[in-house]
Design a protein around this motif. Sequence first.
Motif, PDB file in Angstrom:
ATOM      1  N   MET A   1       0.839  -1.202   0.000  1.00 55.04           N
ATOM      2  CA  MET A   1       0.000   0.000   0.000  1.00 55.04           C
ATOM      3  C   MET A   1       0.875   1.254   0.000  1.00 55.04           C
ATOM      4  N   SER A   2       0.494   2.254  -0.776  1.00 53.37           N
ATOM      5  CA  SER A   2       1.223   3.517  -0.828  1.00 53.37           C
ATOM      6  C   SER A   2       0.696   4.456   0.245  1.00 53.37           C
ATOM      7  N   ILE A   3       1.456   5.525   0.525  1.00 57.05           N
ATOM      8  CA  ILE A   3       0.963   6.452   1.539  1.00 57.05           C
ATOM      9  C   ILE A   3      -0.246   7.222   1.012  1.00 57.05           C
ATOM     10  N   GLN A   4      -0.338   7.399  -0.310  1.00 55.01           N
ATOM     11  CA  GLN A   4      -1.518   8.081  -0.844  1.00 55.01           C
ATOM     12  C   GLN A   4      -2.773   7.258  -0.595  1.00 55.01           C
ATOM     13  N   ALA A   5      -2.620   5.918  -0.623  1.00 50.51           N
ATOM     14  CA  ALA A   5      -3.761   5.056  -0.309  1.00 50.51           C
ATOM     15  C   ALA A   5      -4.194   5.259   1.143  1.00 50.51           C
ATOM     16  N   LEU A   6      -3.205   5.519   2.036  1.00 53.93           N
ATOM     17  CA  LEU A   6      -3.547   5.777   3.434  1.00 53.93           C
ATOM     18  C   LEU A   6      -4.393   7.034   3.572  1.00 53.93           C
ATOM     19  N   PHE A   7      -4.143   8.001   2.681  1.00 52.86           N
ATOM     20  CA  PHE A   7      -4.860   9.272   2.753  1.00 52.86           C
ATOM     21  C   PHE A   7      -6.164   9.252   1.955  1.00 52.86           C
ATOM     22  N   THR A   8      -6.501   8.075   1.415  1.00 54.57           N
ATOM     23  CA  THR A   8      -7.745   7.944   0.641  1.00 54.57           C
ATOM     24  C   THR A   8      -8.710   7.044   1.400  1.00 54.57           C
ATOM     25  N   PRO A   9      -9.662   7.606   2.092  1.00 49.75           N
ATOM     26  CA  PRO A   9     -10.570   6.796   2.915  1.00 49.75           C
ATOM     27  C   PRO A   9     -11.516   5.941   2.073  1.00 49.75           C
ATOM     28  N   LYS A  10     -11.884   4.783   2.637  1.00 44.61           N
ATOM     29  CA  LYS A  10     -12.869   3.919   1.986  1.00 44.61           C
ATOM     30  C   LYS A  10     -14.260   4.428   2.372  1.00 44.61           C
ATOM     31  N   LEU A  11     -14.985   4.894   1.364  1.00 44.44           N
ATOM     32  CA  LEU A  11     -16.244   5.573   1.636  1.00 44.44           C
ATOM     33  C   LEU A  11     -17.443   4.686   1.308  1.00 44.44           C
ATOM     34  N   TYR A  64      -8.841  12.905  11.290  1.00 39.62           N
ATOM     35  CA  TYR A  64      -7.502  12.914  11.900  1.00 39.62           C
ATOM     36  C   TYR A  64      -7.159  11.498  12.344  1.00 39.62           C
ATOM     37  N   ILE A  65      -5.998  11.011  11.918  1.00 39.89           N
ATOM     38  CA  ILE A  65      -5.600   9.627  12.204  1.00 39.89           C
ATOM     39  C   ILE A  65      -4.252   9.613  12.916  1.00 39.89           C
ATOM     40  N   LYS A  66      -4.194   8.879  13.987  1.00 44.75           N
ATOM     41  CA  LYS A  66      -2.921   8.611  14.663  1.00 44.75           C
ATOM     42  C   LYS A  66      -2.342   7.336  14.058  1.00 44.75           C
ATOM     43  N   PHE A  75       4.971   4.348   5.841  1.00 42.77           N
ATOM     44  CA  PHE A  75       5.717   5.615   5.737  1.00 42.77           C
ATOM     45  C   PHE A  75       7.216   5.347   5.641  1.00 42.77           C
ATOM     46  N   HIS A  76       7.709   4.370   6.405  1.00 42.92           N
ATOM     47  CA  HIS A  76       9.135   4.018   6.339  1.00 42.92           C
ATOM     48  C   HIS A  76       9.511   3.552   4.937  1.00 42.92           C
ATOM     49  N   LYS A  77       8.696   2.686   4.357  1.00 38.46           N
ATOM     50  CA  LYS A  77       8.972   2.177   3.005  1.00 38.46           C
ATOM     51  C   LYS A  77       8.941   3.318   1.984  1.00 38.46           C
TER      52      LYS A  77
END
Length: 432
Positions: A1-11, A64-66, A75-77
Amino acid sequence: MSIQALFTPKLSKKVKQKYLYTELKKRKLEFEKEGLSGIEYKNKVLGAKTELEREIKNGIIRKYIKPTTEHKRIFHKHILDHNLHNLFTTAINVPHQLPPAIRSHVDFTSYISKQNLFSTIFPAFERFDQGGRQPCVFTKENVGWTTKDDKGYYHYCSKSERTGVIYGFSLLDIVEIVFEEPLMGTSLAYINARRRIANVLNIQYNELDFQLQQEDKYSNNLTLIKDIDTIKQNFPNLHSLIKSQLYVLKKLHTFAMSNIMEQRHAVNKEAVFFVSTRTLMKDLKENYNIEKSHTTIASAINLFATLRLLHKIPSEKLQSKEFLYNIAIEIRKDNIEYNLINFMTIPFYDFDRLTKAENIAKRLLRNNIKTAKQITRASLLKVFGEKKANKVFGVKIVNIRNMSPEELYELSIRVLQDVPIDAINRMVDEMI
């Protein structure tokens, strides 16, 4: 998974409805605080609802996500894949004056979390000190900024302007992401991140000194017990008894090293730690492909206690509030059985310590006790007497089989009622 995928919520439909309801409720409360009423209030609510529906339709959910451990790995990858190392190079020996009141890990963690030290540790973050929003350090598709929450803790925020999703990172989170990938998600990663910050700031405090001293002890011990040929040559009786159980002693050392408690909890100047035999059993199977029953591991612990290579500590001696809390958190990680927590310390191993262990081993073998399973209360009574037997078997194990995780957690919170809530929150962050 890319970090952009993390910022794209499943709606999903359910998520959209819940978000609309929650956000609209917040807006209504704001309008009420402003003193709006009647037609003006209704128009404001209608306008807010229309705006929210339009944002949701465009995939925008202000959330907001922790970051979790899995998020941190992503994020490390991303840093590795996009050669962003230069943005996360730490400063060297920054002169920093620590307030004299800072003596413990809890004090230090609270202190660094309530200072804006992002650019002090990572010089590339300096642009965020200017205020306002700048291109994010992780990706230019996002904006980033540093902020202080209502409890006084600083965070670095990364926001996707496309979706409205924000990830908030503490300084310890960033250090862990950059440097602690192999240990990510473990308490040792948190400990290492905290120590790295202390090193960059070129500071020491009492609890850190104690931690380093204990780590040196464990490292020294591991070096000795890994040299099995030397043990066999110099301590043949000891070698005969422990050779098939060394994997337990090694694991206890690594576990103790990653769970060093505060100095005020020490017994005879040695750090106390707790571990369940079932936790050890599970870890040995998952990480070392060693399958042993918890009774086998318990027998090995009793053997090492008999040899004075570790000391079992009566739980009633431990008047520490944090211990109850840490037990609760540890138990909450495990969904299987909740029982048998051993408190113990490990001494420093040197020639004198191993010589004493050799003499004990010789006496055991002379009485035909050749395996860990033969270490029983009856056998120790026969060979050493009641005092020695009580040190190994007279220590009451904390049995929590009949307590649910929720009950123990509530107990620990009741005991901790005099601790400030922000300290509790930091302890939760550290342990889970």
